[in-house]
Design a protein around this motif. Structure first.
Motif, mmCIF file in Angstrom:
data_model
loop_
_atom_site.group_PDB
_atom_site.id
_atom_site.type_symbol
_atom_site.label_atom_id
_atom_site.label_comp_id
_atom_site.label_asym_id
_atom_site.label_seq_id
_atom_site.Cartn_x
_atom_site.Cartn_y
_atom_site.Cartn_z
ATOM 1 N N SER A 22 0.881 -1.457 -0.138
ATOM 2 C CA SER A 22 -0.412 -0.199 -0.093
ATOM 3 C C SER A 22 0.780 1.345 0.355
ATOM 4 N N LEU A 23 -0.364 2.549 0.150
ATOM 5 C CA LEU A 23 1.034 3.207 0.098
ATOM 6 C C LEU A 23 2.012 3.774 1.104
ATOM 7 N N ALA A 24 1.664 2.677 2.512
ATOM 8 C CA ALA A 24 2.129 3.357 3.468
ATOM 9 C C ALA A 24 3.672 2.499 2.992
ATOM 10 N N TYR A 82 4.910 6.016 2.955
ATOM 11 C CA TYR A 82 5.191 7.000 3.483
ATOM 12 C C TYR A 82 5.503 7.156 4.803
ATOM 13 N N PHE A 83 5.757 5.763 4.940
ATOM 14 C CA PHE A 83 7.079 5.631 6.152
ATOM 15 C C PHE A 83 8.633 5.121 6.050
ATOM 16 N N THR A 84 8.832 5.145 4.248
ATOM 17 C CA THR A 84 10.061 5.289 4.480
ATOM 18 C C THR A 84 10.650 6.300 3.397
ATOM 19 N N PRO A 142 8.613 10.945 3.380
ATOM 20 C CA PRO A 142 8.834 12.533 3.776
ATOM 21 C C PRO A 142 10.645 12.953 3.623
ATOM 22 N N ALA A 165 12.045 -1.510 1.776
ATOM 23 C CA ALA A 165 11.715 -1.380 3.811
ATOM 24 C C ALA A 165 12.956 -1.981 3.991
ATOM 25 N N GLY A 219 20.691 3.203 10.057
ATOM 26 C CA GLY A 219 18.799 2.056 10.144
ATOM 27 C C GLY A 219 18.918 1.527 8.964
ATOM 28 N N ASP A 220 19.828 1.291 7.937
ATOM 29 C CA ASP A 220 19.845 0.790 6.927
ATOM 30 C C ASP A 220 19.893 -0.686 7.211
#
Lengths: 281, 107
Positions: A42-44, A47-49, A52, A249, A278-279
């Motif tokens: 989904s677009l999430a 949105y969470f990667t 922003p 992700a 973080g990766d």
């Protein structure tokens, strides 16, 4: 958030759209449309990667859930590639985005993006594919195999499959798998997507905008980069070591750097990937 | 919760209020799944306990913006987190973040 109807009348569909503008009201330097993959996606995922950070870098970011996915409407039929491409066409019209856009597509989202670029060369500034290929005959064969396996293993033996996913991949993935099974049971997606009309070699070759193709080295697609490169000379392929199919992700920092370079400098040389904090490595 | 010892009393009240408000938002999101009798506490994890999918967290972000305006930026809150961490988030961590944002606005 917005729910946008792609067309008046019965063949329109309501899509869930999220748009992130650059902060502080700065005018955007470019528009990027981010397209997600099939079934569990989904677009999430954007949105969470990367979304922003793309907006923070001055880009007008448009994300939407494909038909049947996320919060968008789920018709019981019409899941061929052409239906997804028409959704994109109508959505951009509704949003009055007429200038050339950068299309970013993860997996099937990239297949949609590429086909859009074939049909609308004047409306696309660049295409970035993440673990994705154009809809060629080999693509159709592979996606048919995947759906056949999913229907046998997930839809027809759902309880056992979900128990296995839960034990091996965790509760969230199991929940996504359950949603995927529901989508395949309640719609014609599993037969429609593989039945999509594919692009001719000539059509693939007709794409002249810069194409950036990012793959994970552990993914099955990484071995096929030559296919796209041989057909579209403007393609730059990047294989990220140690990454698999869910590179967006798992290594959003690496993907972000590549996307930014592709958007800011279409056709330029992409940066050497350096894993960000973080990766996953 | 470990924040109550050091935070001023007013924030403790705020946390309770914010938890109530976020609980309402979560009820809206959860409603679709028929899970509306699920108990929501500061310790509830969004995905493991409340069974939210990542797209539901996007909806929640919209609810947060509608209620608190731009002062509470969910995207900013999660920007430093990996997808795995976002999935493992508790309601309490979001409540703390919202309280911090609202207090910063008031000061």
């Amino acid at each position: 958030m917005a729910m946008i109807r792609t067309a008046d009348g019965p063949d329109g569909i309501t899509l869930h759209v999220q748009r992130l503008a650059p902060p502080d009201g700065r005018p955007p330097t470019a528009t990027a449309v981010l397209l997600h993959g099939l079934l569990t996606d989904s677009l999430a995922s954007y949105y969470f990667t990367v979304a922003p950070a793309l907006a923070a870098a001055g880009i007008d970011v448009v994300m939407y859930d494909h038909r049947g996915h996320g919060r968008s409407e789920r018709p019981c039929a019409d899941y061929r590639l052409a239906d997804f491409v028409r959704d994109l066409e109508r959505l951009l019209d509704r949003l009055e985005i007429t200038g050339p856009v950068h299309l970013v597509g993860n997996c099937f989202g990239g297949t949609v993006a590429f086909e859009y670029a074939v049909r609308h060369p004047d409306r696309v500034a660049g295409v970035s594919l993440i673990e994705s290929n154009p809809a060629t005959e080999s693509w159709a064969k592979e996606i048919a195999d995947i759906f056949r396996r999913l229907v046998t293993e997930l839809v027809e033996h759902e309880a056992e499959a979900l128990a296995w996913v839960n034990a091996n991949e965790g509760g969230h993935t199991a929940r996504l798998a359950k949603s995927a099974a529901r989508l395949m049971r309640s719609t014609s997606i599993a037969t429609d997507v593989p039945a999509s009309r594919v692009l001719s070699e000539e059509q693939v070759r007709s794409v002249h905008c810069p194409v950036l193709a990012v793959y994970g080295s552990d993914s099955e697609l990484a071995g096929q980069t030559w296919r796209l490169e041989s057909l579209v000379p403007g393609t730059r392929s990047i294989v990220l070591p140690g990454q698999g199919h869910s590179v967006l992700a798992e290594a959003p920092g690496l993907v972000l750097d590549l996307l930014l370079s592709g958007i800011r400098e279409p056709g330029g040389t992409p940066p050497v990937p350096v894993p960000a904090e973080g990766d996953a490595r | 919760m470990t924040t109550s010892e050091q935070t001023p009393a007013v924030s403790v009240v705020d946390a309770r209020t914010v938890l109530a408000e976020i609980t309402e938002m979560l009820r809206t999101v959860l409603d679709e799944y028929g899970l509306d009798d699920t108990e929501i506490t500061m310790e509830s994890r969004f995905t493991e306990d409340l069974e939210l999918e990542s797209i539901d967290l996007v909806t929640l972000a919209g609810e947060l913006e509608a209620r608190y305006g731009r002062q509470v930026n969910f995207a900013e809150f999660v920007a430093d987190l990996e997808l795995g961490e976002i999935i493992g988030l508790t309601v309490g961590r979001l409540v703390e973040y919202v309280v911090r944002c609202l207090n910063a606005e008031g000061s």
